[in-house]
Design a protein around this motif. Sequence first.
Motif, short mmCIF file in Angstrom:
data_model
loop_
_atom_site.label_atom_id
_atom_site.label_comp_id
_atom_site.label_asym_id
_atom_site.label_seq_id
_atom_site.Cartn_x
_atom_site.Cartn_y
_atom_site.Cartn_z
N ILE A 365 -44.95 51.74 -2.38
CA ILE A 365 -46.41 51.85 -2.48
C ILE A 365 -46.88 51.37 -3.85
CG2 ILE A 365 -48.36 53.44 -2.45
CD1 ILE A 365 -46.83 55.16 -0.48
N ALA A 366 -46.22 51.88 -4.90
CA ALA A 366 -46.58 51.47 -6.25
C ALA A 366 -46.33 49.99 -6.46
CB ALA A 366 -45.79 52.30 -7.27
N LEU A 367 -45.22 49.49 -5.91
CA LEU A 367 -44.88 48.09 -6.08
C LEU A 367 -45.88 47.18 -5.37
CD1 LEU A 367 -42.88 46.13 -7.32
CD2 LEU A 367 -41.44 46.38 -5.30
N CYS A 368 -46.27 47.55 -4.15
CA CYS A 368 -47.23 46.74 -3.40
C CYS A 368 -48.61 46.78 -4.07
CB CYS A 368 -47.33 47.23 -1.96
SG CYS A 368 -45.90 46.79 -0.95
N TYR A 369 -48.99 47.92 -4.62
CA TYR A 369 -50.26 48.01 -5.34
C TYR A 369 -50.23 47.11 -6.58
CZ TYR A 369 -54.05 49.95 -8.15
OH TYR A 369 -55.17 50.08 -8.92
N TRP A 370 -49.11 47.13 -7.29
CA TRP A 370 -48.97 46.27 -8.46
C TRP A 370 -49.03 44.80 -8.06
CZ3 TRP A 370 -44.48 43.30 -10.01
CH2 TRP A 370 -44.59 42.75 -11.29
N LEU A 371 -48.42 44.45 -6.93
CA LEU A 371 -48.47 43.06 -6.46
C LEU A 371 -49.88 42.66 -6.05
CD1 LEU A 371 -45.14 42.93 -4.40
CD2 LEU A 371 -45.64 41.72 -6.53
N ILE A 372 -50.65 43.60 -5.49
CA ILE A 372 -52.05 43.31 -5.15
C ILE A 372 -52.82 42.97 -6.43
CG2 ILE A 372 -54.21 44.48 -4.57
CD1 ILE A 372 -53.05 43.42 -2.14
N LEU A 373 -52.55 43.70 -7.49
CA LEU A 373 -53.22 43.41 -8.76
C LEU A 373 -52.88 42.00 -9.26
CD1 LEU A 373 -52.74 46.79 -10.68
CD2 LEU A 373 -54.74 46.02 -9.38
N LEU A 374 -51.68 41.53 -8.91
CA LEU A 374 -51.27 40.18 -9.30
C LEU A 374 -51.70 39.12 -8.30
CD1 LEU A 374 -47.63 40.88 -10.57
CD2 LEU A 374 -49.73 40.73 -11.90
N GLY A 375 -52.29 39.56 -7.17
CA GLY A 375 -52.78 38.60 -6.20
C GLY A 375 -51.84 38.35 -5.03
N TRP A 376 -50.88 39.23 -4.80
CA TRP A 376 -49.93 39.07 -3.69
C TRP A 376 -50.14 40.19 -2.68
CZ3 TRP A 376 -47.05 34.84 -2.90
CH2 TRP A 376 -46.79 34.00 -3.99
N TRP A 377 -50.32 39.81 -1.42
CA TRP A 377 -50.44 40.78 -0.33
C TRP A 377 -49.10 40.87 0.37
CZ3 TRP A 377 -53.74 40.04 4.72
CH2 TRP A 377 -53.68 41.22 5.48
N VAL A 378 -48.42 41.99 0.17
CA VAL A 378 -47.08 42.20 0.72
C VAL A 378 -47.15 43.37 1.70
CG1 VAL A 378 -44.69 42.77 0.16
CG2 VAL A 378 -46.04 41.34 -1.40
N PRO A 379 -46.54 43.26 2.87
CA PRO A 379 -46.62 44.35 3.87
C PRO A 379 -46.01 45.64 3.35
CG PRO A 379 -45.01 42.69 4.53
CD PRO A 379 -45.75 42.12 3.36
N ILE A 380 -46.73 46.75 3.58
CA ILE A 380 -46.27 48.06 3.14
C ILE A 380 -46.01 48.98 4.32
CG2 ILE A 380 -48.67 48.78 2.82
CD1 ILE A 380 -45.55 50.06 0.94
#
Length: 650
Positions: A365-380
């Motif tokens: 969850i934390a990793l996907c949120y961090w990736l969203i901040l970087l502009g990457w949408w990764v399935p969670i």
Amino acid sequence: MKRDRWQAVKADVTTWGRGALPGVMVIVAVTIARFTGALQFLELVTFDRFLRLRPPEPIDERIVIVSITEEDIQRARTYPIPDREIADLLKRLQAYQPTAIGLDIVRDIPVEPGNAELTSVFRSSKNTIGVEIALPDRSGFIVAPPPALPPEQIGFADTVLDADGYQRRSLLGAHNHQQEYRFSFSLRLAERYLATKGIALENGIQDRNALRFGNTELTRLQPNSGGYVRADAGGNQILLNVRSGIPFRVLSLSQIKSGQVNPDWIRGKIVLIGMMSFSAKDLASSGAIAGINPGRIYGVEMQAHATSQILSAVLDRRSLLRVWADGWEMLWIGVWGLLGMSLGRFLRSPWKILLGFLIASISPIALCYWLILLGWWVPIVPVLLVLVLNGAGLMAAFFYRHEQELRLRLEERQFAIEQTFNAIHSGPLQTLVGILRTAQGEATPSPFLPELQRLNEELRAVYGSVQRDAIADEPHLRMGSAIELALQAPLHELLYKIYCNTLEQELPYLTTIKFKIVQFDPLNTSHLRLEHKRALCRFLEEALCNVGKHAIEATRLTVICTQEGDRQVIRVADNGRENPSDAEALSSGETNRDRETTQYLNSKLQASGLGTQLANNLAKQLGGTFRRYPNVPRGTVCELTWSAKRRWFW
């Protein structure tokens, strides 16, 4: 040796393979669910939540919204707003020299009075962009643009909605019903603004069908991008990366008319004019924006977000939303699924497994949120699903395994008890019975006859007590031949009863004790199991028995059971002198008392170092320490201490 090691590794791999089969099936099932669209709704909702939880961004000063509110409609006393009001607004705004004006209000037909005036303004305003509805709905309905505006000053306001009615995509270009390629309203505004910066709209380099401003290529949405599965990717769409916080400056129509405007707010900026009134019903739906109502914002605000996204990506290097390829997403799901399966392989304690499961669930969850901040949408969602399913199965398997091991351990205990008693019954007990018969048949009874009879009874009673504990796991502690203590009682009460019962035994050096210093305070037992309480009782009993057996000429006995600071302590101290027969053992650093102290079971057997070993094992289980040291000026202190607080993973 190498062959044995290889066989062990091979057996371990085989066991792991068999145990991993359910987990692998879960990973495969979740992956299939992910790529068949069963998880799409949850994935989109989570995507909205992540976007909404981002920290606030600065206001985009390049865009200003001029709102026509319910108050303005009431003042005009008519709706739609007449063309004369729109024309007057456009002329006032042009005086501030904006780069572009976007009129997000349809004007395909005249709204008198003032149509001629509005037409004149349109023709003289080269920086005004009007809207149309270019894509027909199910009934074939479209809305034409203002007739006075040329095609290059027209952009469509059509949107692409998901099944839940939310807008998560921005449609930049598409063919209309006449198969003419049209650009969106937001793209036209961004194109006009960027042209003043010397940046032109071109085709993409990596994807020739994509659109590009300078070095920034607007990545087209694909049918399976991110959490989408077989989505309608027609036209030229990009994921909508809305701004968080308070994104734009909003001015009212009345502010413009009264001149209560800082010219710098408008000069060189993009001005969007739109309805911000519920009665106008120009609304958009988005779960990623905190709007006037949950999931609802005004349409002109959504157009501002779409325009700002392009400008920010080109000029500020703000990330566009990107996605991984399907292969990387499958690998991502598989890695987390294997991690969930591995928890039970490398962790044995239930608390460690639970903590590991929580960390493993929070981490993606934390990793996907961090990736969203970087502009990457990764399935969670599929990641959490494989973790939860494998984790739940792991915990169920653990408790099943624990129950099976407990049952097997009880069976082994029962078998060991039977074997031990059979060995004692066939050997020493038969010898004892023979001695009793001989002693009872003598004319003069032996002075040891009562002791032998009591020993015979105690041996048989101990067998019955231990057998009951092994079969029923009863929480009792047997003292002597008739006394049983309930281990559910407070520990300090149990220890006091042990103290009283032991001092009543006929041990040679207990009779010489004249002074007794006793302290039994309540102890924290919330983190102790019944086995620990039983072992602590045995420890005190054995320590007192050692005083009675070996503390020659002892006159003072101190028994302390209390809490000292953050440690709990059981301390037995005497002032007796050592047995001369133990001097040789003492010189080597070990006495008979070292061989007898702290036994878990009420055994009468003596073995070199066994008591010390058992006491040290108990201290290790409790996370404490066991010490035996000289008393001053004479005697010995036997002490067991452990933490009063619960240890992690215990």
